[in-house]
Design a protein around this motif. Structure first.
Motif, PDB file in Angstrom:
ATOM      1  N   CYS A 160      -2.986  -3.240  -3.342  1.00  0.00           N
ATOM      2  CA  CYS A 160      -3.709  -3.839  -2.408  1.00  0.00           C
ATOM      3  C   CYS A 160      -4.212  -5.386  -2.617  1.00  0.00           C
ATOM      4  O   CYS A 160      -3.828  -5.627  -3.698  1.00  0.00           O
TER       5      CYS A 160
ATOM      6  N   ASP B  17      -5.440  -8.149   4.422  1.00  0.00           N
ATOM      7  CA  ASP B  17      -3.946  -7.994   4.884  1.00  0.00           C
ATOM      8  C   ASP B  17      -3.169  -9.044   4.081  1.00  0.00           C
ATOM      9  O   ASP B  17      -3.863  -9.765   3.125  1.00  0.00           O
TER      10      ASP B  17
ATOM     11  N   THR C   5       7.207  -7.588   6.049  1.00  0.00           N
ATOM     12  CA  THR C   5       6.617  -6.759   6.895  1.00  0.00           C
ATOM     13  C   THR C   5       7.580  -5.979   7.829  1.00  0.00           C
ATOM     14  O   THR C   5       8.871  -6.352   8.142  1.00  0.00           O
TER      15      THR C   5
ATOM     16  N   GLU D 140      -4.303 -12.594   4.093  1.00  0.00           N
ATOM     17  CA  GLU D 140      -5.653 -13.120   3.674  1.00  0.00           C
ATOM     18  C   GLU D 140      -5.157 -13.062   2.115  1.00  0.00           C
ATOM     19  O   GLU D 140      -5.787 -13.882   1.363  1.00  0.00           O
TER      20      GLU D 140
ATOM     21  N   THR E 201       3.355 -14.178  13.532  1.00  0.00           N
ATOM     22  CA  THR E 201       2.978 -13.908  12.122  1.00  0.00           C
ATOM     23  C   THR E 201       3.847 -14.816  11.163  1.00  0.00           C
ATOM     24  O   THR E 201       3.365 -15.124  10.104  1.00  0.00           O
TER      25      THR E 201
ATOM     26  N   ASP F  60       3.010  -7.287   1.202  1.00  0.00           N
ATOM     27  CA  ASP F  60       3.232  -6.530   2.493  1.00  0.00           C
ATOM     28  C   ASP F  60       2.178  -7.413   3.295  1.00  0.00           C
ATOM     29  O   ASP F  60       1.149  -7.852   2.956  1.00  0.00           O
ATOM     30  N   LEU F  61       2.597  -7.353   4.692  1.00  0.00           N
ATOM     31  CA  LEU F  61       1.602  -7.857   5.777  1.00  0.00           C
ATOM     32  C   LEU F  61       0.527  -6.955   5.901  1.00  0.00           C
ATOM     33  O   LEU F  61      -0.742  -7.209   6.147  1.00  0.00           O
ATOM     34  N   LYS F  62       1.031  -5.718   6.309  1.00  0.00           N
ATOM     35  CA  LYS F  62      -0.071  -4.866   7.211  1.00  0.00           C
ATOM     36  C   LYS F  62      -0.592  -3.699   5.721  1.00  0.00           C
ATOM     37  O   LYS F  62       0.262  -3.079   5.546  1.00  0.00           O
ATOM     38  N   MET F  63      -1.895  -4.092   5.385  1.00  0.00           N
ATOM     39  CA  MET F  63      -2.176  -3.156   4.361  1.00  0.00           C
ATOM     40  C   MET F  63      -3.900  -3.030   4.812  1.00  0.00           C
ATOM     41  O   MET F  63      -4.332  -3.811   5.313  1.00  0.00           O
TER      42      MET F  63
ATOM     43  N   ASP G 190       0.847  -1.056   0.158  1.00  0.00           N
ATOM     44  CA  ASP G 190      -0.181  -0.050   0.086  1.00  0.00           C
ATOM     45  C   ASP G 190       0.840   1.345  -0.008  1.00  0.00           C
ATOM     46  O   ASP G 190       0.363   2.408  -0.229  1.00  0.00           O
TER      47      ASP G 190
END
Length: 133
Positions: free
Chosen positions: A34, A60, A81, A63, A88, A53-56, A10
């Protein structure tokens, strides 16, 4: 061409940096911002590797990984990440990630992981009933 890579992040700066670095190494690179766009892009084009990326926002990285592996079981995925934890990492690997990479990237490590993931994806799994990738 060494392989086709989809970068999912993101953050525009990270997408652009990875695209430039990987393209300079000889990879054909596409980028999206995304998980939903990654799934759509993977339906349109073949990729040897996805770096997500892990955190989006929205989907995420876990998913995204799960959805991609469900549709394309042989697709190699590296999850990256800045919020690394052993929990994780275990979850990503148990869901089928080829590897897990901490940000900020060590570029030499990133390139080694990319090369290995693409090579591993080209080797058919063992066994007579194994699905060929």
């Amino acid at each position: 061409m060494l392989g086709r890579i989809l970068v999912v992040d993101d953050e525009e700066d990270i997408r652009e940096a990875l695209e430039m670095i990987l393209a300079l190494e000889g990879y054909d690179v596409r980028t999206v911002d995304c998980g939903a766009a990654a799934i759509a892009q993977a339906e349109e084009e073949h990729f040897d590797l996805v770096i997500t990326d892990l955190k989006m926002p929205g989907m995420d990285g876990v998913e995204t990984l799960m959805a991609l592996k469900q549709r394309h079981p042989c697709l190699q995925v590296i999850v990256a990440t800045g919020y690394a934890s052993s929990e994780t990492a275990r979850r990503c690997l148990s869901e089928g990630a080829h590897d897990y990479l901490k940000k900020p990237f060590d570029m030499e490590e990133l390139l080694r992981l990319v090369e290995r993931a693409i090579a591993d994806g080209r080797v058919p799994p063992d066994g007579p009933s194994a699905q060929r990738c």
